[in-house]
Design an enzyme around this catalytic site. Structure first.
Site, PDB file in Angstrom:
ATOM      1  CE  LYS A  43      23.647  56.369  18.541  1.00 44.06           C
ATOM      2  NZ  LYS A  43      22.742  57.355  17.777  1.00 44.06           N
ATOM      3  N   GLY A  46      23.667  56.576  12.946  1.00 47.14           N
ATOM      4  CA  GLY A  46      23.756  56.556  11.838  1.00 47.14           C
ATOM      5  C   GLY A  46      23.810  57.371  11.297  1.00 47.14           C
ATOM      6  N   GLY A  79      19.905  54.015  12.462  1.00 50.10           N
ATOM      7  CA  GLY A  79      18.289  54.237  11.674  1.00 50.10           C
ATOM      8  C   GLY A  79      18.285  54.581  10.420  1.00 50.10           C
ATOM      9  CG  ASP A 208      21.312  58.538  20.994  1.00 47.07           C
ATOM     10  OD1 ASP A 208      22.345  58.574  20.918  1.00 47.07           O
ATOM     11  OD2 ASP A 208      20.177  58.717  20.618  1.00 47.07           O
ATOM     12  CE  LYS A 264      21.510  62.292  19.669  1.00 47.08           C
ATOM     13  NZ  LYS A 264      21.507  61.057  19.063  1.00 47.08           N
TER      14      LYS A 264
HETATM   15  N1  LIG Z   1      18.885  72.185  21.907  1.00 50.06           N
HETATM   16  C1  LIG Z   1      18.957  71.434  20.520  1.00 50.06           C
HETATM   17  N2  LIG Z   1      20.101  70.967  20.611  1.00 50.06           N
HETATM   18  C2  LIG Z   1      20.127  70.336  19.757  1.00 50.06           C
HETATM   19  N3  LIG Z   1      20.385  69.538  18.795  1.00 50.06           N
HETATM   20  C3  LIG Z   1      18.635  69.632  19.210  1.00 50.06           C
HETATM   21  C4  LIG Z   1      17.852  70.493  20.434  1.00 50.06           C
HETATM   22  N4  LIG Z   1      16.744  70.796  20.237  1.00 50.06           N
HETATM   23  C5  LIG Z   1      15.998  69.770  19.328  1.00 50.06           C
HETATM   24  N5  LIG Z   1      16.911  68.873  18.890  1.00 50.06           N
HETATM   25  C6  LIG Z   1      17.106  67.927  17.727  1.00 50.06           C
HETATM   26  O1  LIG Z   1      17.664  66.967  17.883  1.00 50.06           O
HETATM   27  C7  LIG Z   1      18.801  66.359  16.927  1.00 50.06           C
HETATM   28  C8  LIG Z   1      19.174  65.092  17.511  1.00 50.06           C
HETATM   29  O2  LIG Z   1      18.538  63.699  17.306  1.00 50.06           O
HETATM   30  P1  LIG Z   1      18.777  62.706  16.789  1.00 50.06           P
HETATM   31  O3  LIG Z   1      17.961  63.223  14.996  1.00 50.06           O
HETATM   32  O4  LIG Z   1      17.475  61.560  16.689  1.00 50.06           O
HETATM   33  O5  LIG Z   1      19.407  62.323  16.644  1.00 50.06           O
HETATM   34  P2  LIG Z   1      20.747  60.865  15.860  1.00 50.06           P
HETATM   35  O6  LIG Z   1      20.157  60.675  15.084  1.00 50.06           O
HETATM   36  O7  LIG Z   1      21.967  61.117  15.799  1.00 50.06           O
HETATM   37  O8  LIG Z   1      20.135  59.808  17.387  1.00 50.06           O
HETATM   38  C9  LIG Z   1      19.117  67.594  16.071  1.00 50.06           C
HETATM   39  O9  LIG Z   1      19.762  67.077  14.760  1.00 50.06           O
HETATM   40  C10 LIG Z   1      17.837  68.653  15.906  1.00 50.06           C
HETATM   41  O10 LIG Z   1      17.178  68.770  15.476  1.00 50.06           O
HETATM   42  C1  LIG Z   2      13.792  51.604  19.001  1.00 46.17           C
HETATM   43  C2  LIG Z   2      14.503  51.910  17.746  1.00 46.17           C
HETATM   44  O1  LIG Z   2      13.932  53.645  17.087  1.00 46.17           O
HETATM   45  N1  LIG Z   2      15.401  51.592  17.748  1.00 46.17           N
HETATM   46  C3  LIG Z   2      16.773  52.483  16.331  1.00 46.17           C
HETATM   47  C4  LIG Z   2      17.974  51.235  16.089  1.00 46.17           C
HETATM   48  C5  LIG Z   2      19.213  52.653  15.768  1.00 46.17           C
HETATM   49  C6  LIG Z   2      19.606  53.701  16.342  1.00 46.17           C
HETATM   50  O2  LIG Z   2      19.190  54.241  17.192  1.00 46.17           O
HETATM   51  O3  LIG Z   2      20.168  54.077  15.349  1.00 46.17           O
HETATM   52  P1  LIG Z   2      20.632  55.819  15.615  1.00 46.17           P
HETATM   53  O4  LIG Z   2      21.210  56.039  16.220  1.00 46.17           O
HETATM   54  O5  LIG Z   2      21.159  55.940  14.137  1.00 46.17           O
HETATM   55  O6  LIG Z   2      19.335  56.494  15.290  1.00 46.17           O
HETATM   56  C7  LIG Z   2      16.040  51.787  15.002  1.00 46.17           C
HETATM   57  O7  LIG Z   2      14.922  51.094  14.955  1.00 46.17           O
HETATM   58  O8  LIG Z   2      16.084  52.988  14.301  1.00 46.17           O
END
Ligand SMILES: Nc1ncnc2c1ncn2[C@@H]1O[C@H](COP(=O)(O)OP(=O)(O)O)[C@@H](O)[C@H]1O
Ligand SMILES: CC(=O)N[C@@H](CCC(=O)OP(=O)(O)O)C(=O)O
Length: 307
Positions: A43, A46, A79, A208, A264
């Protein structure tokens, strides 16, 4: 004489360097053997698509995996890129538990950015570096069958609240035959997280979740989530290199893990439950993070294993 000595030193240095390189390559051999012919779902978030150098490095890592006999499958996010486009169009976007509330107008932008832009950039980058990559959305070959996500919020002493997220979907089924046939022909599938239902309705799905579902459906050897932190951190912000399912659940329950890290970990757990051997969470902003995680003893991020 002094010239001779310095030449001798230079060549001894380069011999030493070459020997080190050979050692590094040979150290990867047991991992290459273990992963040969296996599917690895990656995965590509963004937040990991930071700059052109990093994007190129990512493509090179994926191509290396392909050339040494693994079957990489990429599921990408985007995202931040969707957020930028919505801002340009003056469309306000809101999130609920990490999911973007998606009305019709937002859905159009999500599809345009994910399928039309981000997907094609990744495919292009891979093909430029010598791969055969094919971009797909969940609509192509009905790759991702989805339905509207019902978010139910349990409340104490009150009936549960149903939250309407609009056109946010959840995965029902993955067309694994399509992925397998692409793999057989040497293509690298690059999948955008947009799903479709039987009526042809389009859904925005968290990337994810799609990656977890694809890995589970393919019974992949590995699920790798590239994000913007080193991995799963403990309460003192130290990296947890390895945890089992039980420890991962505890980390969610006791609040060690919050925000975007919760879904995640949950999708890693679901993938493991469906037969994926291990799931990894690592920093996609680090150069060559994929190769370092897969082919070195300790890896660089966090792994979740069964148990
Ligand atoms: N225990 C933890 N370990 C690592 N990251 C964490 C934890 N708890 C919360 N986070 C948060 O989760 C974030 C990752 O999720 P997200 O921002 O949704 O990632 P992505 O945009 O890559 O999908 C990290 O940047 C951090 O701010
Ligand atoms: C429903 C929902 O939230 N969909 C996400 C899809 C893209 C995504 O998941 O991108 P990242 O992994 O870079 O965060 C969105 O609209 O942002």
């Amino acid at each position: 004489m002094s010239e001779l000595t310095s030449k001798t030193c230079a060549s001894a240095d380069s011999m030493h360097e070459a020997a080190l390189k050979a050692k590094v390559v040979l150290e990867a051999l047991p991992y290459i053997r273990q992963f040969h012919g296996q599917t690895i779902v990656i995965k590509y978030g963004g937040h990991a698509m930071v700059d052109e150098t990093l994007k190129r490095q990512f493509a090179l890592n994926v191509i290396l995996l392909k050339y040494i006999g693994l079957n990489p499958v990429i599921v990408h996010g985007g995202g931040p890129q969707i957020g930028d486009m919505l801002k340009k169009l003056n469309i306000v976007s809101q999130f609920r538990d990490g999911l973007r509330i998606t009305d019709e107008a937002t859905m159009d932008v999500v599809e345009m950015v994910l399928v039309g832009k981000v997907n094609k950039q990744i495919v292009n980058q891979l093909n430029l570096q010598g791969a055969k990559a094919v971009g797909l959305s969940g609509k192509d070959g009905q790759l991702i069958k989805a339905r509207k996500l019902e978010m139910v919020l349990e409340r104490k002493d009150m009936p549960p609240e149903i939250i309407d997220l609009g056109k946010v979907g959840e995965v029902l089924e993955i067309n694994t035959k399509l992925i397998a046939s692409l793999e057989r022909e040497g293509f690298i599938p690059v999948i955008a997280p947009v799903g479709v239902d039987d009526e042809g309705e389009t859904y925005n799905i968290n990337a994810d979740s799609v990656a977890g579902a694809v890995a589970g459906a393919l019974k992949a050897k590995r699920l790798i989530l590239l994000t913007d932190v080193a991995g799963i951190l403990d309460k003192d912000k130290r990296l947890i290199s390895s945890m089992n399912e039980r420890q991962a659940m505890q980390a969610i329950e006791n609040g060690t893990v919050t925000g975007g890290m919760i879904p995640k970990i949950k999708c890693c757990l679901e993938a493991i439950h469906s037969g994926v051997e291990k799931a990894h969470i690592l920093d996609g902003r680090l150069e060559n993070s994929l190769v370092l995680e897969l082919f070195t003893m300790g890896g660089i991020g966090s792994e979740i294993v069964a148990g």
